[in-house]
Scaffold this active site. Structure first.
Site, short mmCIF file in Angstrom:
data_model
loop_
_atom_site.label_atom_id
_atom_site.label_comp_id
_atom_site.label_asym_id
_atom_site.label_seq_id
_atom_site.Cartn_x
_atom_site.Cartn_y
_atom_site.Cartn_z
N GLU A 225 0.87 -1.19 -0.22
CA GLU A 225 -0.09 -0.01 0.18
C GLU A 225 0.77 1.26 0.00
OE1 GLU A 225 -3.13 0.08 2.92
OE2 GLU A 225 -4.19 1.55 1.75
N HIS B 54 2.38 2.43 11.88
CA HIS B 54 1.89 3.72 11.89
C HIS B 54 1.98 3.72 13.53
CE1 HIS B 54 0.24 4.08 8.05
NE2 HIS B 54 -0.42 2.81 8.12
FE1 FEO Z 1 -2.22 -0.94 4.23
FE2 FEO Z 1 -0.69 1.46 6.34
O1 FEO Z 1 -1.24 0.61 4.89
#
Ligand code: FEO
Length: 396
Positions: free
Chosen positions: A79, A225
């Site tokens: 992604e 994240h």
């Molecule tokens: Fe699935 Fe943080 O992207």
């Protein structure tokens, strides 16, 4: 500046202080894209960042080593918030090897159409960097088919890609540094899980089991994240609880309204839930962001969905909400529909179709009221709210 996780392992990611819309998810407090640099005989970068933030990542790396010294890049996930910067990074670094899963190679090839030095790895494959040894763990559909994790054996450190993440821009990098932890961070973790990982509950349970089976003790979990967990038991327990679909004695009234008639019913239903003594929340779909409503849906046991009938259909915001909810595959919830109508009144039956398609427990055939509800109709809605709460939430 970079931040050291353990000796010779650094956070070199980027902080996105201003992002407020993450493909439809409201990131009210921004996000981070975490990338990690391992300094060993083979200098290795795990993941990159959004393409706009590559200069920030490269500047952090340059405080440790010149980026051109990087030998390997590992792409745990295709992604674009993690691979968007891969093209610029590879052009600068010219790595000898780019590690990814089989579907990672397919996805990166489709995205970038470049002949990069791919090394395809599968679960259990390992690579030595010198002192450090890395093991790979494919985690397909957590949350894309290409997803994988990387485990640093010597430090028992799991680079977990999106899993265990949260969208929050802050100066702290570790769970035990955030003064508000765990109360506020719990909310960010929950919102992230609800909006991104809710459909993968069974896979998460399998993942936690797999981590145990492979003997991968995790002293630290570093997601892509948010904060890095120096105390990962906390988030592992939360994920097990959410993955099990546990719900609370909590009912949500979620609706839109044209001339306040459906809203009057929503108010009555909410009063009914409160009469029953359960936690009640009322969310107007044009007042509360859909990703915040979904956060509350995660552990709610009862959903009451209201819509007026507009042009023989449910209201567009209600249709959009139900489409989003269906994709998140909610489980273990009772639900019912209500709404005011003028002449045709199809909204309630259309909502019922959607609730049935989600295999939720349809708790009532739905309450329809023509034009403006009168006192007896409002009393009926209130009584029904209390009755549904007693039946479906009090046993929780
Ligand atoms: Fe699935 Fe943080 O992207």
């Amino acid at each position: 500046m970079p931040v050291e996780l353990v000796p010779n392992v650094y956070w070199v990611g980027a902080i996105d202080w201003t992002v407020r819309d993450f493909h439809g998810y409201s990131t009210d407090m921004g996000s981070t894209y975490n990338a990690f640099l391992l300094v060993d005989d083979k200098i290795t970068l795990i993941d990159t960042v959004k393409k706009e933030l590559v200069p920030e990542m490269l500047a952090r790396i340059a405080e440790i080593v010149p980026p051109e010294k990087i030998d390997y890049i590992i792409s745990n996930h295709v992604e674009m918030d993690h691979s968007g910067g891969l093209g610029q990074t590879i052009a600068r670094v010219k790595p000898a090897k780019l590690f990814c899963s089989p579907r990672g190679k397919d996805g990166l090839s489709r995205h970038f159409k470049e002949d990069w030095p791919f090394v395809v790895v599968k679960t259990g494959d390992e690579v030595s960097l010198g002192r450090f040894n890395l093991a790979f763990l494919e985690t397909p559909m957590l949350h894309w088919p290409d997803s994988m994790m990387t485990y640093l054996k010597e430090e028992q450190l799991l680079f977990s890609s999106d899993a265990f993440g949260a969208h929050l821009a802050c100066s702290e990098r570790f769970d035990d540094q955030l003064p508000r932890f765990p109360v506020d961070y719990h909310h960010h973790l929950k919102k992230y899980y609800a909006n991104i990982l809710m459909p993968m509950g069974s896979l998460i349970t399998q993942l936690v089991d797999k981590i145990k089976q492979l003997g991968l003790t995790c002293k630290m979990i570093a997601p892509d994240h948010g904060l890095i967990f120096r105390h990962p038991d906390y988030v592992l327990k939360l994920y097990q609880q959410w993955a099990a679909g546990e719900v609370a004695a909590k009912g949500l009234v979620i609706y839109d309204t044209m001339w306040h008639s459906t809203e009057m019913l929503a108010e009555a239903f909410t009063e009914g839930l409160m009469d029953a003594g359960v936690e009640a929340q009322r969310h107007h779909l044009r007042c509360t962001h859909v990703s915040d409503i979904i956060t509350e849906v995660l552990d709610a046991g009862l959903l009451l969905i209201g819509s007026p009938t507009l042009n023989n259909n449910m209201f567009p915001t209600v249709g959009g909400f139900l489409t989003y909810l269906k994709g998140l595959k909610p489980t273990k919830k009772a639900a019912a529909a209500f709404g005011s109508y003028g002449w045709s009144g199809q909204a309630v039956s259309l909502i019922n179709q959607e609730l049935n398609a989600m295999k939720l427990n349809l708790a009532h055939e739905g309450l329809r009221v023509k034009y403006i509800p009168d006192a007896s109709e409002l009393a009926a809605a209130r009584a029904l709210g209390a009755e549904l709460a007693e039946k479906h939430l009090k046993k929780q």
